[in-house]
Write a protein that holds these residues in place. Sequence first.
Motif, PDB file in Angstrom:
ATOM      1  N   LEU A  25      -5.217  -3.711   5.841  1.00 18.58           N
ATOM      2  CA  LEU A  25      -4.111  -3.963   4.919  1.00 18.58           C
ATOM      3  C   LEU A  25      -4.084  -5.437   4.565  1.00 18.58           C
ATOM      4  CD1 LEU A  25      -1.301  -1.885   6.677  1.00 18.58           C
ATOM      5  CD2 LEU A  25      -2.412  -1.311   4.512  1.00 18.58           C
ATOM      6  N   GLY A  26      -3.621  -5.721   3.351  1.00 17.34           N
ATOM      7  CA  GLY A  26      -3.507  -7.089   2.902  1.00 17.34           C
ATOM      8  C   GLY A  26      -2.085  -7.610   3.030  1.00 17.34           C
ATOM      9  N   VAL A  27      -1.919  -8.909   2.795  1.00 20.09           N
ATOM     10  CA  VAL A  27      -0.614  -9.545   2.923  1.00 20.09           C
ATOM     11  C   VAL A  27       0.394  -8.937   1.956  1.00 20.09           C
ATOM     12  CG1 VAL A  27       0.651 -11.714   2.649  1.00 20.09           C
ATOM     13  CG2 VAL A  27      -1.591 -11.715   3.765  1.00 20.09           C
ATOM     14  N   THR A  28      -0.038  -8.676   0.722  1.00 19.64           N
ATOM     15  CA  THR A  28       0.876  -8.139  -0.288  1.00 19.64           C
ATOM     16  C   THR A  28       1.434  -6.783   0.126  1.00 19.64           C
ATOM     17  OG1 THR A  28      -0.263  -9.302  -2.079  1.00 19.64           O
ATOM     18  CG2 THR A  28       1.117  -7.424  -2.694  1.00 19.64           C
ATOM     19  N   GLU A  29       0.556  -5.897   0.581  1.00 18.74           N
ATOM     20  CA  GLU A  29       1.002  -4.563   0.982  1.00 18.74           C
ATOM     21  C   GLU A  29       1.893  -4.622   2.216  1.00 18.74           C
ATOM     22  OE1 GLU A  29      -0.847  -0.078   1.544  1.00 18.74           O
ATOM     23  OE2 GLU A  29      -2.183  -1.806   1.370  1.00 18.74           O
TER      24      GLU A  29
END
Length: 253
Positions: A25-29
């Motif tokens: 998972l990325g920071v935005t999600e």
Amino acid sequence: MDQVLSSVRNGCRLLKIFLDSPKELGVTELSKKLQLSKGAVHKLLSTLESEGFIRQNEKTKQYTLGYTLLELGTKVLTNHDIVDFSKPFLDQLVSRTNELAVLCVQDSKDAIYVAKEDSLHPVRFTVESFRRFPLYSTSAARVLLAYQPEEFQDEILQEHPLKSYTPHSYTSVEQIKEDLVTIRRRGYEISSNRRNTGVTGIAAPIFDSTGHVTASVSVIGPSDRVMPKQEEILQETLATVRAMSAQLGYRMS
């Protein structure tokens, strides 16, 4: 609740997101799921990464769980006496039924399969160990929920919308509450198609010396194999949990 540190809680919430999410998972999600700013999430990730709880994929720049969690999980299992205690019972149950046998425990508001012995059939149903799922979602989990106080049952069933897994899944709280009453009255659960289409589970509780339900055992397999042998498998399951309960010091009144 004054003793709770919000930063620690948010770190725990972040880690739990990976239980029901893609591998990375990325920071935005993560920011959207946690409802926190990207800056706050980045600080959490950096802290967790420094301790090995989170690691970053250098190519994708996304994050995944770290190996420290695997070490901690292994330590929990090593210290979890009921897992070792259950193994010979599960082995024997599989040898007598030829189907998957699992040990299920309650952890807070979730159920977890903490031990399993796979079916002897080449074509077989299996489950993922150590994955959390709702206490109303499987026969093994509902057996645990059935022996909880009614106030706790209501809390579990009304906290979130019920998840539907198949066309035969429970669709209302009332249906589940009726099933819980039946489970407690007869001491076991037989369920088909509610979590997985074409699959039947037969589950029963394990009691400790105080009369508290500590875990459940279930036999799970394709319905076309399990249903014709339903009574035989049920009796083997009940005999297994009675023997386990007796060794834990439970005495029927």
